[in-house]
Write a protein that holds these residues in place. Structure first.
Motif, short mmCIF file in Angstrom:
data_model
loop_
_atom_site.label_atom_id
_atom_site.label_comp_id
_atom_site.label_asym_id
_atom_site.label_seq_id
_atom_site.Cartn_x
_atom_site.Cartn_y
_atom_site.Cartn_z
N UNK A 120 21.36 8.06 45.47
CA UNK A 120 20.13 8.82 45.56
C UNK A 120 19.80 9.61 44.31
N UNK A 121 20.43 9.26 43.21
CA UNK A 121 20.15 9.86 41.90
C UNK A 121 20.52 8.84 40.83
N UNK A 122 19.97 9.04 39.66
CA UNK A 122 20.26 8.11 38.57
C UNK A 122 21.62 8.42 37.95
N UNK A 123 22.14 7.44 37.24
CA UNK A 123 23.38 7.65 36.49
C UNK A 123 23.18 8.76 35.47
N UNK A 124 22.03 8.75 34.82
CA UNK A 124 21.75 9.75 33.79
C UNK A 124 21.76 11.16 34.38
N UNK A 125 21.17 11.32 35.55
CA UNK A 125 21.16 12.64 36.19
C UNK A 125 22.59 13.08 36.55
N UNK A 126 23.38 12.15 37.07
CA UNK A 126 24.78 12.44 37.39
C UNK A 126 25.53 12.85 36.12
N UNK A 127 25.29 12.11 35.04
CA UNK A 127 25.92 12.38 33.75
C UNK A 127 25.54 13.77 33.25
N UNK A 128 24.28 14.12 33.33
CA UNK A 128 23.82 15.44 32.89
C UNK A 128 24.45 16.54 33.73
N UNK A 129 24.51 16.36 35.03
CA UNK A 129 25.15 17.37 35.89
C UNK A 129 26.62 17.55 35.53
N UNK A 130 27.31 16.45 35.23
CA UNK A 130 28.71 16.55 34.82
C UNK A 130 28.82 17.32 33.50
N UNK A 177 26.54 33.44 31.48
CA UNK A 177 27.76 34.02 30.94
C UNK A 177 27.92 35.48 31.36
N UNK A 178 26.80 36.20 31.48
CA UNK A 178 26.85 37.61 31.85
C UNK A 178 27.20 37.81 33.32
N UNK A 179 26.87 36.84 34.14
CA UNK A 179 27.16 36.97 35.57
C UNK A 179 28.66 36.88 35.82
N UNK A 180 29.13 37.69 36.71
CA UNK A 180 30.55 37.61 37.05
C UNK A 180 30.84 36.48 38.01
N UNK A 181 29.86 36.08 38.77
CA UNK A 181 30.07 34.98 39.71
C UNK A 181 29.65 33.68 39.04
N UNK A 182 30.59 32.94 38.56
CA UNK A 182 30.34 31.69 37.87
C UNK A 182 30.18 30.59 38.92
N UNK A 183 28.97 30.17 39.10
CA UNK A 183 28.65 29.20 40.14
C UNK A 183 29.01 27.78 39.74
N UNK A 184 30.28 27.51 39.61
CA UNK A 184 30.72 26.18 39.25
C UNK A 184 30.96 25.37 40.50
N UNK A 185 30.63 24.10 40.44
CA UNK A 185 30.88 23.18 41.52
C UNK A 185 32.13 22.39 41.16
N UNK A 186 32.88 21.99 42.18
CA UNK A 186 33.98 21.09 41.89
C UNK A 186 33.38 19.75 41.54
N UNK A 187 34.06 19.01 40.70
CA UNK A 187 33.54 17.76 40.16
C UNK A 187 33.11 16.80 41.26
N UNK A 188 33.87 16.74 42.36
CA UNK A 188 33.54 15.78 43.41
C UNK A 188 32.32 16.18 44.24
N UNK A 189 31.78 17.38 44.04
CA UNK A 189 30.61 17.84 44.79
C UNK A 189 29.31 17.59 44.04
N UNK A 190 29.40 17.06 42.82
CA UNK A 190 28.20 16.85 42.01
C UNK A 190 27.55 15.54 42.40
#
Length: 190
Positions: A120-130, A177-190
């Motif tokens: 449901x998304x392009x390879x390019x979009x997945x690549x950019x999110x990674x 960078x200034x935010x203390x809550x770094x909203x990172x996703x685990x790789x498998x959730x992208x």
């Protein structure tokens, strides 16, 4: 009944995943030749009963066995992109479509259409999110400047990285960078 000598596993995206899968194999007395992201080569074939046991144990820790060719290809593409961004930074200068075609021995148009259909998304979009997740990781470590990060991830400029970052996260890199809550996703959730 078919004997199986190679397993393809969904959501196996990091070094820790390889360790967990290795432990599951060891606990079940299943010898492996090697364990890679998304793939386990067995020393000796296993039967359906052993496969079902492994399948259940893998599912308990968030993994899923893949058993059809199309799904295996999609996982292979995801794994290649993850490895490219998170482990082989120097290779980011290659053309993504050429890289994926070479690694899968398939036409990129076929891979791209299948990926879009199934994900449901392009390879390019997945690549950019990674790439953006890698940018976040590098920013959290605070060892490289944004300019160095842009260079390492093969962005044409800091402005391009910043624009893409804001489009994906809704934040500029400096605000993130200034935010203390770094909203990172685990790789498998992208």
């Amino acid at each position: 009944m078919e004997n199986i000598n190679k397993l393809f596993i969904k959501n196996m995206v990091c070094y820790r995943c390889k360790i967990v899968v290795g432990r599951i194999m060891k606990m079940n007395n299943i010898e492996t030749n090697h364990i890679e992201l998304g793939e386990v080569e067995l020393t000796n074939p296993i039967d359906e009963q052993q496969l079902n046991l492994i399948k259940n144990e893998l599912e308990e820790v968030g993994f899923e066995l893949i058993d059809n060719k199309r799904s295996k290809l999609i996982e292979q593409v995801k794994t290649l992109i993850i490895q490219l961004i998170h482990q082989e930074n120097s290779e980011l200068k290659v053309n993504l479509s050429d890289y994926l075609s070479e690694k899968t021995n398939l036409d990129y148009k076929y891979i791209s259409n299948l990926f879009s259909e199934m994900e449901g998304q392009t390879i390019e979009k997945y690549f950019i999110h990674q790439k953006i997740e890698k940018v976040k990781e590098l920013m959290v470590y605070d060892e490289l400047s944004l300019s160095e990060i842009a260079f390492q991830l093969n962005y044409s400029s800091v402005a391009h990285l910043s624009a893409q970052f804001k489009k994906i996260t809704g934040l500029t890199p400096s605000v993130f960078k200034q935010l203390n809550k770094h909203n990172r996703k685990s790789i498998d959730k992208i």
